[in-house]
Design an enzyme around this catalytic site. Structure first.
Site, PDB file in Angstrom:
ATOM      1  N   ARG A  97      -1.267   6.182   7.406  1.00 38.95           N
ATOM      2  CA  ARG A  97      -2.453   5.283   7.228  1.00 38.95           C
ATOM      3  C   ARG A  97      -2.579   4.723   8.627  1.00 38.95           C
ATOM      4  O   ARG A  97      -1.930   4.475   9.572  1.00 38.95           O
ATOM      5  CB  ARG A  97      -1.780   3.955   6.535  1.00 38.95           C
ATOM      6  CG  ARG A  97      -2.291   4.226   4.759  1.00 38.95           C
ATOM      7  CD  ARG A  97      -1.565   3.174   4.140  1.00 38.95           C
ATOM      8  NE  ARG A  97      -1.665   1.790   4.585  1.00 38.95           N
ATOM      9  CZ  ARG A  97      -1.280   0.443   4.016  1.00 38.95           C
ATOM     10  NH1 ARG A  97      -0.630   0.928   2.810  1.00 38.95           N
ATOM     11  NH2 ARG A  97      -1.359  -0.546   4.549  1.00 38.95           N
ATOM     12  N   LYS A 133       7.626  -2.968  -1.819  1.00 39.00           N
ATOM     13  CA  LYS A 133       6.976  -3.701  -2.887  1.00 39.00           C
ATOM     14  C   LYS A 133       6.067  -2.807  -3.818  1.00 39.00           C
ATOM     15  O   LYS A 133       5.949  -2.794  -4.963  1.00 39.00           O
ATOM     16  CB  LYS A 133       6.534  -5.069  -2.703  1.00 39.00           C
ATOM     17  CG  LYS A 133       5.312  -5.052  -1.513  1.00 39.00           C
ATOM     18  CD  LYS A 133       4.842  -6.481  -1.178  1.00 39.00           C
ATOM     19  CE  LYS A 133       3.802  -6.391  -0.270  1.00 39.00           C
ATOM     20  NZ  LYS A 133       3.684  -5.508   0.730  1.00 39.00           N
ATOM     21  N   ARG A 139       5.958   6.444   6.965  1.00 35.68           N
ATOM     22  CA  ARG A 139       5.275   6.651   5.756  1.00 35.68           C
ATOM     23  C   ARG A 139       4.061   7.478   5.951  1.00 35.68           C
ATOM     24  O   ARG A 139       3.626   7.588   6.884  1.00 35.68           O
ATOM     25  CB  ARG A 139       5.036   5.236   5.647  1.00 35.68           C
ATOM     26  CG  ARG A 139       4.347   5.296   3.993  1.00 35.68           C
ATOM     27  CD  ARG A 139       4.176   3.957   3.472  1.00 35.68           C
ATOM     28  NE  ARG A 139       3.354   2.926   4.142  1.00 35.68           N
ATOM     29  CZ  ARG A 139       2.916   1.844   3.835  1.00 35.68           C
ATOM     30  NH1 ARG A 139       3.514   0.961   2.761  1.00 35.68           N
ATOM     31  NH2 ARG A 139       2.241   1.059   4.507  1.00 35.68           N
ATOM     32  N   ARG A 188       0.833  -6.612  11.734  1.00 38.21           N
ATOM     33  CA  ARG A 188       0.786  -6.934  10.327  1.00 38.21           C
ATOM     34  C   ARG A 188       2.268  -7.749   9.993  1.00 38.21           C
ATOM     35  O   ARG A 188       2.039  -8.781   9.320  1.00 38.21           O
ATOM     36  CB  ARG A 188       1.084  -5.464   9.453  1.00 38.21           C
ATOM     37  CG  ARG A 188      -0.368  -5.163   9.532  1.00 38.21           C
ATOM     38  CD  ARG A 188      -0.345  -3.575   9.331  1.00 38.21           C
ATOM     39  NE  ARG A 188       0.187  -3.257   7.789  1.00 38.21           N
ATOM     40  CZ  ARG A 188       0.612  -2.197   7.165  1.00 38.21           C
ATOM     41  NH1 ARG A 188       0.675  -1.137   8.115  1.00 38.21           N
ATOM     42  NH2 ARG A 188       1.050  -2.371   5.978  1.00 38.21           N
TER      43      ARG A 188
HETATM   44  P1  AMP Z   1      -1.211  -3.520   2.261  1.00 40.01           P
HETATM   45  O1  AMP Z   1      -1.638  -2.093   1.917  1.00 40.01           O
HETATM   46  O2  AMP Z   1      -0.927  -4.516   1.088  1.00 40.01           O
HETATM   47  O3  AMP Z   1      -0.298  -3.536   3.233  1.00 40.01           O
HETATM   48  O4  AMP Z   1      -2.362  -4.175   2.908  1.00 40.01           O
HETATM   49  C1  AMP Z   1      -3.179  -3.670   4.058  1.00 40.01           C
HETATM   50  C2  AMP Z   1      -4.181  -4.453   4.652  1.00 40.01           C
HETATM   51  O5  AMP Z   1      -5.304  -5.139   3.678  1.00 40.01           O
HETATM   52  C3  AMP Z   1      -3.566  -5.811   5.224  1.00 40.01           C
HETATM   53  O6  AMP Z   1      -3.002  -5.553   6.492  1.00 40.01           O
HETATM   54  C4  AMP Z   1      -4.739  -6.810   5.187  1.00 40.01           C
HETATM   55  O7  AMP Z   1      -5.545  -6.495   6.428  1.00 40.01           O
HETATM   56  C5  AMP Z   1      -5.413  -6.328   3.988  1.00 40.01           C
HETATM   57  N1  AMP Z   1      -5.208  -7.057   2.870  1.00 40.01           N
HETATM   58  C6  AMP Z   1      -4.216  -6.795   1.768  1.00 40.01           C
HETATM   59  N2  AMP Z   1      -3.903  -7.664   0.849  1.00 40.01           N
HETATM   60  C7  AMP Z   1      -4.374  -9.085   1.518  1.00 40.01           C
HETATM   61  C8  AMP Z   1      -4.531 -10.278   1.070  1.00 40.01           C
HETATM   62  N3  AMP Z   1      -3.777 -10.783  -0.019  1.00 40.01           N
HETATM   63  N4  AMP Z   1      -5.243 -11.389   1.861  1.00 40.01           N
HETATM   64  C9  AMP Z   1      -5.847 -10.632   2.814  1.00 40.01           C
HETATM   65  N5  AMP Z   1      -5.563  -9.301   3.575  1.00 40.01           N
HETATM   66  C10 AMP Z   1      -5.118  -8.643   2.794  1.00 40.01           C
END
Ligand code: AMP
Length: 226
Positions: A160, A13, A127, A171
């Protein structure tokens, strides 16, 4: 254009949001990125969010809703935005409806990318991200020209913290438990479009454009206006 990208971590995404945002001249608003920056800068939000992000858990709704509310209030979001990684819970989706009402606008579509669990784990483990500009690479399918170095800005590539195997599983289970119910929420509102996310990157972009044509102002349904 006002889009939400709603898919499991590793479904692509971010990659697609980046391409669409550049193509349509709207900002790519990514909560994960906003949170990582806040953590790095050790802001009060960052200090509160750190433990959740590093363990693969969702950050409390109140924190992310406030982060997004402030971001959408910035003038570059006036012509539209692509939300990536938000909303992720029903409470966040309800808050989004309220925020959009306040801004006197509506969502055009919510795009979900379908990718198998096995493929997601494979993608996330391989990644690598740029420590400076955030560009992403895949060690097998999209490697940098020079190992360990970003093609865009020359900085170091890193894995990461939350792309390590144990955190990936956490996750994914958070996605299944808290975020998947949003598919029904947006299907009921006739906003959901579903695209096969296991195709090559360009094919996924084309499929998204085709699906959102007619829903977004300025995109031709037949695609024959250039
Ligand atoms: P992502 O880079 O989108 O995979 O997000 C990394 C981490 O940020 C996630 O595993 C959550 O810990 C936190 N996070 C990102 N977006 C949200 C959201 N909308 N609500 C809650 N936690 C979030």
């Amino acid at each position: 254009m006002r889009l939400v990208m709603l898919a499991p971590p590793g479904a692509g995404k971010g990659t697609q949001a980046d391409i669409l945002a550049r193509r349509h001249g709207v900002p790519h608003v990514e909560t994960g990125d906003l949170l990582r920056r806040a953590i790095e800068e050790e802001t009060p939000t960052g200090r509160e969010a750190r433990q959740y992000v590093e363990s693969g858990n969702l950050v409390p709704d109140k924190i992310v809703v406030e982060l997004i509310r402030q971001r959408l209030d910035e003038p570059d979001c006036d012509p539209g935005f692509i939300l990536d990684g938000f909303p992720r819970t029903i409470q966040q989706a309800n808050a989004t409806e309220g925020m959009l009402r306040d801004l006197d606008c509506v969502l055009d579509a919510v795009v979900t990318l379908e990718v198998s669990r096995q493929e997601i784990v494979r993608r996330l483990e391989a990644r690598r991200v740029c420590s400076e500009c955030g560009a992403t690479y895949h060690l097998e399918h999209d490697p940098p020209e020079q190992t360990g170095t970003c093609d865009r800005c020359g900085s170091e590539l890193v894995q990461r913290e939350d792309d390590r195997p144990e955190t990936i599983l956490q996750r994914l289970s958070q996605y299944e438990e808290k975020t998947e119910p949003l598919l029904g929420f947006y299907r009921e509102r006739d906003l959901l479009v579903t695209v096969d996310g296991e195709q090559p990157i360009d094919a996924v972009t084309d499929a998204i454009e085709e699906e959102i044509a007619g829903r977004v102002d300025g995109i031709s349904q037949t695609g024959d206006e250039g």
